[in-house]
Design a protein around this motif. Structure first.
Motif, PDB file in Angstrom:
ATOM      1  N   ALA A 164       0.935  -1.337  -0.061  1.00 57.03           N
ATOM      2  CA  ALA A 164       0.102   0.029  -0.056  1.00 57.03           C
ATOM      3  C   ALA A 164       0.739   1.108   0.007  1.00 57.03           C
ATOM      4  O   ALA A 164       0.571   2.238  -0.751  1.00 57.03           O
ATOM      5  CB  ALA A 164      -0.747  -0.115   1.042  1.00 57.03           C
ATOM      6  N   LYS A 165       2.054   1.147   0.851  1.00 57.42           N
ATOM      7  CA  LYS A 165       3.009   2.397   0.711  1.00 57.42           C
ATOM      8  C   LYS A 165       3.561   2.654  -0.573  1.00 57.42           C
ATOM      9  O   LYS A 165       3.507   3.786  -0.923  1.00 57.42           O
ATOM     10  CB  LYS A 165       3.714   2.254   1.788  1.00 57.42           C
ATOM     11  N   GLU A 166       4.017   1.676  -1.209  1.00 55.62           N
ATOM     12  CA  GLU A 166       4.546   1.548  -2.510  1.00 55.62           C
ATOM     13  C   GLU A 166       3.394   2.210  -3.475  1.00 55.62           C
ATOM     14  O   GLU A 166       4.134   2.989  -4.331  1.00 55.62           O
ATOM     15  CB  GLU A 166       5.070   0.305  -2.930  1.00 55.62           C
ATOM     16  N   ALA A 167       2.481   1.647  -3.594  1.00 50.69           N
ATOM     17  CA  ALA A 167       1.351   2.211  -4.540  1.00 50.69           C
ATOM     18  C   ALA A 167       1.017   3.614  -4.314  1.00 50.69           C
ATOM     19  O   ALA A 167       0.922   4.524  -5.084  1.00 50.69           O
ATOM     20  CB  ALA A 167       0.135   1.394  -4.359  1.00 50.69           C
ATOM     21  N   THR A 168       1.046   4.091  -3.018  1.00 52.42           N
ATOM     22  CA  THR A 168       0.680   5.437  -2.653  1.00 52.42           C
ATOM     23  C   THR A 168       1.816   6.435  -3.166  1.00 52.42           C
ATOM     24  O   THR A 168       1.642   7.289  -3.645  1.00 52.42           O
ATOM     25  CB  THR A 168       0.429   5.519  -1.155  1.00 52.42           C
ATOM     26  N   SER A 169       3.075   5.726  -3.044  1.00 53.04           N
ATOM     27  CA  SER A 169       4.303   6.566  -3.350  1.00 53.04           C
ATOM     28  C   SER A 169       4.007   6.911  -4.924  1.00 53.04           C
ATOM     29  O   SER A 169       4.386   8.087  -5.369  1.00 53.04           O
ATOM     30  CB  SER A 169       5.354   5.692  -3.109  1.00 53.04           C
ATOM     31  N   LEU A 212      -5.031   9.594  -4.019  1.00 50.71           N
ATOM     32  CA  LEU A 212      -4.074   9.914  -3.062  1.00 50.71           C
ATOM     33  C   LEU A 212      -4.794   9.616  -1.504  1.00 50.71           C
ATOM     34  O   LEU A 212      -4.336   9.231  -0.743  1.00 50.71           O
ATOM     35  CB  LEU A 212      -3.163  10.880  -3.130  1.00 50.71           C
ATOM     36  N   GLU A 213      -5.778  10.340  -1.234  1.00 49.52           N
ATOM     37  CA  GLU A 213      -6.336  10.585  -0.016  1.00 49.52           C
ATOM     38  C   GLU A 213      -7.045   9.119   0.350  1.00 49.52           C
ATOM     39  O   GLU A 213      -6.957   8.548   1.446  1.00 49.52           O
ATOM     40  CB  GLU A 213      -7.566  11.594  -0.006  1.00 49.52           C
ATOM     41  N   GLU A 214      -7.607   8.420  -0.859  1.00 51.77           N
ATOM     42  CA  GLU A 214      -8.290   7.306  -0.709  1.00 51.77           C
ATOM     43  C   GLU A 214      -6.788   6.123  -0.106  1.00 51.77           C
ATOM     44  O   GLU A 214      -7.043   5.049   0.422  1.00 51.77           O
ATOM     45  CB  GLU A 214      -8.820   6.599  -2.046  1.00 51.77           C
ATOM     46  N   MET A 215      -5.959   6.411  -1.007  1.00 52.59           N
ATOM     47  CA  MET A 215      -4.805   5.397  -0.845  1.00 52.59           C
ATOM     48  C   MET A 215      -4.176   5.527   0.565  1.00 52.59           C
ATOM     49  O   MET A 215      -3.862   4.726   1.567  1.00 52.59           O
ATOM     50  CB  MET A 215      -3.749   5.502  -1.685  1.00 52.59           C
ATOM     51  N   GLU A 216      -4.085   6.735   1.140  1.00 54.32           N
ATOM     52  CA  GLU A 216      -3.699   7.216   2.543  1.00 54.32           C
ATOM     53  C   GLU A 216      -4.570   6.577   3.448  1.00 54.32           C
ATOM     54  O   GLU A 216      -4.190   6.202   4.633  1.00 54.32           O
ATOM     55  CB  GLU A 216      -3.459   8.759   2.720  1.00 54.32           C
ATOM     56  N   ASP A 217      -5.942   6.720   3.210  1.00 51.01           N
ATOM     57  CA  ASP A 217      -6.968   5.928   4.123  1.00 51.01           C
ATOM     58  C   ASP A 217      -7.009   4.455   4.206  1.00 51.01           C
ATOM     59  O   ASP A 217      -6.866   4.006   5.314  1.00 51.01           O
ATOM     60  CB  ASP A 217      -8.560   6.458   3.736  1.00 51.01           C
ATOM     61  N   SER A 218      -6.366   3.933   3.291  1.00 53.70           N
ATOM     62  CA  SER A 218      -6.299   2.437   3.080  1.00 53.70           C
ATOM     63  C   SER A 218      -5.094   1.995   3.901  1.00 53.70           C
ATOM     64  O   SER A 218      -5.316   1.112   4.692  1.00 53.70           O
ATOM     65  CB  SER A 218      -5.959   1.976   1.621  1.00 53.70           C
ATOM     66  N   ILE A 219      -4.087   2.803   4.023  1.00 48.20           N
ATOM     67  CA  ILE A 219      -2.851   2.614   4.742  1.00 48.20           C
ATOM     68  C   ILE A 219      -3.110   2.650   6.264  1.00 48.20           C
ATOM     69  O   ILE A 219      -2.808   1.936   6.981  1.00 48.20           O
ATOM     70  CB  ILE A 219      -1.724   3.598   4.499  1.00 48.20           C
ATOM     71  N   GLU A 220      -3.699   3.755   6.480  1.00 45.46           N
ATOM     72  CA  GLU A 220      -4.289   3.978   7.853  1.00 45.46           C
ATOM     73  C   GLU A 220      -5.209   2.576   8.542  1.00 45.46           C
ATOM     74  O   GLU A 220      -5.274   2.224   9.557  1.00 45.46           O
ATOM     75  CB  GLU A 220      -5.082   5.468   8.254  1.00 45.46           C
ATOM     76  N   GLU A 221      -6.193   2.077   7.715  1.00 38.82           N
ATOM     77  CA  GLU A 221      -6.925   1.135   7.794  1.00 38.82           C
ATOM     78  C   GLU A 221      -6.200   0.056   8.115  1.00 38.82           C
ATOM     79  O   GLU A 221      -6.433  -0.941   9.051  1.00 38.82           O
ATOM     80  CB  GLU A 221      -8.124   0.959   6.859  1.00 38.82           C
ATOM     81  N   LEU A 228      -2.380  -4.064  -5.794  1.00 36.42           N
ATOM     82  CA  LEU A 228      -2.643  -3.876  -4.321  1.00 36.42           C
ATOM     83  C   LEU A 228      -3.851  -4.310  -3.967  1.00 36.42           C
ATOM     84  O   LEU A 228      -4.161  -5.085  -2.807  1.00 36.42           O
ATOM     85  CB  LEU A 228      -2.384  -2.242  -4.032  1.00 36.42           C
ATOM     86  N   ALA A 229      -4.901  -3.973  -4.702  1.00 35.33           N
ATOM     87  CA  ALA A 229      -6.374  -4.556  -4.517  1.00 35.33           C
ATOM     88  C   ALA A 229      -6.243  -6.132  -4.566  1.00 35.33           C
ATOM     89  O   ALA A 229      -6.987  -6.756  -3.635  1.00 35.33           O
ATOM     90  CB  ALA A 229      -7.342  -3.982  -5.559  1.00 35.33           C
TER      91      ALA A 229
END
Length: 209
Positions: free
Chosen positions: A86-91, A122-131, A193-194
């Motif tokens: 998730a971090k790699e995809a967000t990057s 990006l916001e959705e991806m950051e939310d995914s990381i937090e979850e 990622l999904a």
């Protein structure tokens, strides 16, 4: 006093000891390999319940020695690898966003649209990381002995939410016209990622403890 000849007895004991030692060494030598195969089989069996079993096994079999046959360690390892992905995809999305914010002559309207879509993604991806972080934290409580079923449900909810956010990330690219290469890159990394998150969710859904 007549001397007692104990040499034959000592020899017999020594031979028995050597035989037992030799047998034990052979067993010990064979055990790590046997355990390793058992642990890999455990991972493979668990991965067979996922949507993408080959990908699941490829990513987790490397950690089979640490996982052993522990379902909690299996799910925790899957979550940590999921977090890394998730971090790699967000990057990747973050870099594309920065690139889209650079001035571009002649295509301002398109760039603005692309920037907004990437921001949302990006916001959705950051939310995914937090979850996923929350899911990992929740996993640590499973061995406490109280409300295990409730904690598993919470973990499953967090991972399910992460999967939903990853899907939402690419919605904007389907609805609006953006740069084809940008769309292709984001779609690829988010879909990868999904699939990982989907596998993690399947493993947790099948977790019984």
């Amino acid at each position: 006093m007549e001397a007692i000849n104990i040499s034959p007895f000592i020899c017999s004991i020594t031979l028995v000891f050597l035989f037992l030692t030799s047998t034990n060494i052979q067993k010990t030598a064979a055990t790590p390999s046997s355990y390793s195969q058992n642990h890999k089989m455990f991972v493979k069996t668990a991965c067979n319940s996922t949507t993408y079993p080959d990908k699941c096994y490829k990513s987790l079999s490397t950690y089979s020695t640490a996982i052993k046959s522990d379902p909690i360690k299996l799910c925790t390892t899957a979550l940590k690898l999921n977090m890394k992905s998730a971090k790699e995809a967000t990057s990747v999305v973050s870099k594309l966003l920065k690139k889209s914010q650079k001035p571009a002559t002649g295509r301002k309207s398109k760039v603005v649209t692309e920037t907004l879509i990437l921001k949302d993604c990006l916001e959705e991806m950051e939310d995914s990381i937090e979850e996923l972080k929350q899911a990992i934290t929740e996993m640590k409580t499973l061995r406490d002995g109280d409300s295990i079923a409730e904690h598993i449900t919470n973990v499953r909810t967090w991972v399910s939410s992460a999967l939903t956010d990853e899907g939402t990330c690419t919605d904007g690219f389907e609805e609006m016209k953006v740069n084809k290469e940008t769309k292709k890159t984001v779609t690829k990394v988010v879909q990868e990622l999904a699939t990982t998150t989907s596998n993690t969710l399947a493993l947790i859904t099948n977790l019984s403890y």
